[in-house]
Design a protein around this motif. Structure first.
Motif, mmCIF file in Angstrom:
data_model
loop_
_atom_site.group_PDB
_atom_site.id
_atom_site.type_symbol
_atom_site.label_atom_id
_atom_site.label_comp_id
_atom_site.label_asym_id
_atom_site.label_seq_id
_atom_site.Cartn_x
_atom_site.Cartn_y
_atom_site.Cartn_z
ATOM 1 N N LEU A 1 46.461 86.732 72.054
ATOM 2 C CA LEU A 1 46.737 87.731 70.888
ATOM 3 C C LEU A 1 45.968 87.505 69.662
ATOM 4 O O LEU A 1 45.501 88.238 69.152
ATOM 5 C CB LEU A 1 47.993 87.898 70.538
ATOM 6 N N TRP A 2 46.113 86.009 69.415
ATOM 7 C CA TRP A 2 45.219 85.578 68.090
ATOM 8 C C TRP A 2 43.869 85.794 68.389
ATOM 9 O O TRP A 2 43.087 86.118 67.449
ATOM 10 C CB TRP A 2 45.471 84.399 67.834
ATOM 11 N N ASP B 1 48.086 82.686 71.752
ATOM 12 C CA ASP B 1 46.649 82.490 71.856
ATOM 13 C C ASP B 1 45.703 83.619 72.317
ATOM 14 O O ASP B 1 44.596 84.007 71.488
ATOM 15 C CB ASP B 1 46.313 81.357 72.612
ATOM 16 N N HIS C 1 42.141 87.875 70.340
ATOM 17 C CA HIS C 1 41.956 89.235 70.177
ATOM 18 C C HIS C 1 42.066 89.957 68.621
ATOM 19 O O HIS C 1 41.060 90.695 68.336
ATOM 20 C CB HIS C 1 42.975 90.131 70.935
ATOM 21 N N GLN C 2 42.631 89.310 67.945
ATOM 22 C CA GLN C 2 42.692 89.596 66.382
ATOM 23 C C GLN C 2 41.815 89.285 65.782
ATOM 24 O O GLN C 2 40.791 90.142 65.039
ATOM 25 C CB GLN C 2 44.074 89.167 65.896
ATOM 26 N N VAL D 1 40.368 79.954 59.183
ATOM 27 C CA VAL D 1 40.824 79.846 60.439
ATOM 28 C C VAL D 1 40.382 78.659 61.338
ATOM 29 O O VAL D 1 40.997 78.163 61.942
ATOM 30 C CB VAL D 1 40.242 81.228 61.479
ATOM 31 N N ARG E 1 48.223 80.854 76.786
ATOM 32 C CA ARG E 1 49.492 81.274 76.133
ATOM 33 C C ARG E 1 49.267 82.708 75.504
ATOM 34 O O ARG E 1 48.272 82.940 74.918
ATOM 35 C CB ARG E 1 49.993 80.132 74.996
ATOM 36 N N GLU E 2 50.320 83.402 75.619
ATOM 37 C CA GLU E 2 50.280 84.909 75.178
ATOM 38 C C GLU E 2 50.021 84.798 73.641
ATOM 39 O O GLU E 2 48.930 85.496 73.217
ATOM 40 C CB GLU E 2 51.400 85.534 75.311
ATOM 41 N N ARG F 1 42.251 75.836 59.904
ATOM 42 C CA ARG F 1 43.750 75.644 59.867
ATOM 43 C C ARG F 1 44.071 75.437 61.211
ATOM 44 O O ARG F 1 45.200 75.222 61.770
ATOM 45 C CB ARG F 1 44.349 76.859 59.528
ATOM 46 N N ALA G 1 37.704 95.016 73.796
ATOM 47 C CA ALA G 1 38.688 95.268 74.938
ATOM 48 C C ALA G 1 38.003 94.718 76.287
ATOM 49 O O ALA G 1 38.652 94.223 77.042
ATOM 50 C CB ALA G 1 38.883 96.900 75.229
ATOM 51 N N VAL H 1 40.260 79.132 68.119
ATOM 52 C CA VAL H 1 41.655 78.974 68.861
ATOM 53 C C VAL H 1 41.993 77.984 69.582
ATOM 54 O O VAL H 1 41.032 78.029 70.689
ATOM 55 C CB VAL H 1 42.031 80.309 69.468
ATOM 56 N N GLY H 2 42.918 77.031 69.375
ATOM 57 C CA GLY H 2 43.069 76.098 70.390
ATOM 58 C C GLY H 2 42.062 75.155 70.585
ATOM 59 O O GLY H 2 41.003 75.101 69.620
ATOM 60 N N GLN I 1 38.788 91.321 75.913
ATOM 61 C CA GLN I 1 40.202 91.054 76.284
ATOM 62 C C GLN I 1 40.191 91.004 77.956
ATOM 63 O O GLN I 1 41.025 90.194 78.243
ATOM 64 C CB GLN I 1 40.935 91.864 75.507
ATOM 65 N N TYR I 2 39.704 91.979 78.598
ATOM 66 C CA TYR I 2 39.647 91.944 79.853
ATOM 67 C C TYR I 2 39.006 90.528 80.654
ATOM 68 O O TYR I 2 39.515 90.098 81.358
ATOM 69 C CB TYR I 2 38.933 93.267 80.175
ATOM 70 N N ARG J 1 39.814 86.139 83.010
ATOM 71 C CA ARG J 1 39.122 86.212 84.318
ATOM 72 C C ARG J 1 37.938 85.002 84.264
ATOM 73 O O ARG J 1 37.379 84.426 85.074
ATOM 74 C CB ARG J 1 38.346 87.612 84.638
#
Lengths: 243, 243
Positions: free
Chosen positions: B93-94, B91, B96-97, B151, B88-89, B154, B73, B168-169, B76-77, B81
Motif C-alpha cells: 500500500l505504501w 508495504d 503504491h502511494q 521517506v 506485507r500488505e 525515515r 496500476a 520501502v523496506g 501495482q499489478y 509478480r
C-alpha cells in the motif's frame, strides 16, 4: 473505531471523493479538521518528523494504525471494506483504473484556473487560464466524457434504460460516486460547456441522476455536511472560463 | 506468454516506468509498437468499439486476457509478480502511494513545457512555460524532492551509509526504479535546478546511483532498448526553462 478523514475543512476538493464513499456506505467516520479543531491534527501527519510514512498531501485516511494517502489509493483501500467495489479481481483492477483516470481529469479541471502555479492567485494567471480553459472545453472535456460514456455503454450489465447505469458490473462502486462528483462539479464550474458535452453522454447523465437519488447519498447531499461548491476548491465558477 | 507493453515507440515517457520494472526483473516482454510494427496494435485497444474495457491512453499492459492501463496500476499489478514490492500488505500500500505521488510529480514536470495544452506546440506556449517552470523550480521541485528524501531518511531499513537506500523496506521496489527515472530525467531536463536541489537530498542521489548500478538495469540502460531522452517526451531540455 471510526475512519478518520484528514482533509481541508472548507472545500469539497479531493476529500469529497472519499466523503461520498463513506456517506454512501453509511460508514462511521470523523472529518477531522471539521469536527476536531481544524488543521493541526492534519498537519501533524504531514509535518512531524516522527511520522515514519508521511503523506505528501491531504486527503489521507487513518484507520487504526493504517494511514493511506492519495485519493485513488484511499478508495481502493475502502472499496472492499465498504462494499463499493466488485469482488472479482478483474473488476477491482478496472475500477481502480477508472478512478486513476478520474484523478488525472481532476488535475486538468484544477489547472484550468491555475495553469501557472497553485501558489499564485487566480487573478495573477487569468490570461493563461483563459487559454488553458479553451483547450479544456474543446479537447479535454469531450475526450474524457466520451471515454466515460463508452465505458458505460460497453458495460454489458447496463442493459435496462430505466435503471441507473454503473461503470463496472451491476452494482454501485466508488468510481460511480466519483463520476457523479465530477459531473456535479463540472455543471457548477462550466455550466455551458458541460451542458453541451453531456448531450452526447446520456449514460453519464443517467449515472449522475441515479447516484443523486441514492437514499443515503441524498441525505448527505441535502445535509450541512455537504460543503457547497466555492471558489477555493477544484471546481470553480469563473464565467470567463466557460463558454 | 510474454507481457505485452503498449506504448509510444519513440519516447521514454510514462512507458519507461514499466520498462524499468520489466527489465530490472528480467521479465519476458514485448514492446509492441517498437517490435511489432508501430501503433496500430496499440490504437486497436484504444479505438476499437469491440474492446469492452478500453484504456484511456498508453501505456497499458496486456497479460493474457488481462489489460491494465495507468502506469501506477500497471506497476501495482506487476509488483508481486516480478518481486518488486514487499509482501506485507502495508508495504504494498505504501509503495503504491509513493508511486501515485511520483505520477502526480510527472504531470507537473510535463506541464512545465505544456502548461496550456498538450495539443499545442511548445513554441506556442513558451511565455506560459517560463512562468510555470519558475514556480516548478522554486516551489514544486524542492517540495517533492524533500518528501522523497524524508521517506528515505525515515525508512528504518536504510541504516548503512554505503548501501543503496530504498523507499520501502530493505529491498528494491518498483517505486525505487521510478524515482531513479525521475532523477535521471530531471538531470537531463533541468540540470542546474536539479543539481541545486539534490544537494539537500543525499539519499535520493544514493538511490539513483545504486539503481543505475543494478546489474540487469545497467545492461538495459547501456543497450539500444533504452531510448534516449528527447524533446518529445516528459523530460525535455529547454535551457530557457532551467536556471
Amino acid at each position: 473505531m471510526p475512519y478518520a478523514l484528514h482533509y481541508w475543512p472548507t472545500i469539497q476538493g479531493r476529500g469529497e471523493f472519499v466523503r461520498l464513499a463513506l456517506e454512501a456506505a453509511g460508514a462511521p467516520y470523523v472529518d477531522v479538521a471539521r469536527e476536531e479543531g481544524g488543521m493541526p491534527k492534519v498537519k501533524h501527519y504531514l509535518a512531524s518528523p516522527g511520522i515514519p510514512r508521511p503523506p505528501f498531501a491531504p486527503p489521507f485516511l487513518v484507520d487504526g494504525r493504517v494511514v493511506v494517502a492519495q485519493t485513488a489509493a484511499i478508495l481502493q483501500y475502502l472499496g472492499p471494506r465498504l462494499g463499493l467495489v466488485g469482488k472479482r479481481e478483474a473488476d477491482a483492477l478496472w475500477t481502480h483504473q477508472i478512478q486513476l483516470t478520474i484523478a488525472d481529469f481532476v488535475v486538468e479541471v484544477h489547472d484550468t484556473h491555475h495553469p501557472v502555479a497553485s501558489n499564485l492567485y487566480y487573478e495573477d494567471q487569468i490570461a493563461e487560464a483563459k487559454r488553458r480553459a479553451t483547450d479544456f472545453r474543446k479537447e479535454r472535456l469531450p475526450k474524457f466524457m466520451g471515454w466515460f460514456e463508452a465505458v458505460l455503454q460497453r458495460n454489458p450489465r447496463n442493459g435496462k434504460p430505466a435503471s441507473t447505469p454503473h461503470l463496472v458490473g451491476g452494482r454501485l462502486s466508488y468510481a460511480d460516486l466519483s463520476l457523479f462528483q465530477v459531473v456535479d462539479g463540472l455543471r457548477y464550474a462550466f455550466p455551458k460547456a458541460t451542458a453541451r458535452v453531456l448531450k452526447r453522454a446520456p449514460m453519464v447523465v443517467a449515472l449522475h441522476a441515479g447516484v443523486a437519488a441514492h437514499r443515503r447519498l441524498r441525505g448527505y447531499l441535502d445535509s450541512e455536511r455537504r460543503i457547497a461548491f466555492n471558489e477555493e476548491g477544484i471546481f470553480r465558477r469563473y464565467p470567463e472560463l466557460d463558454g
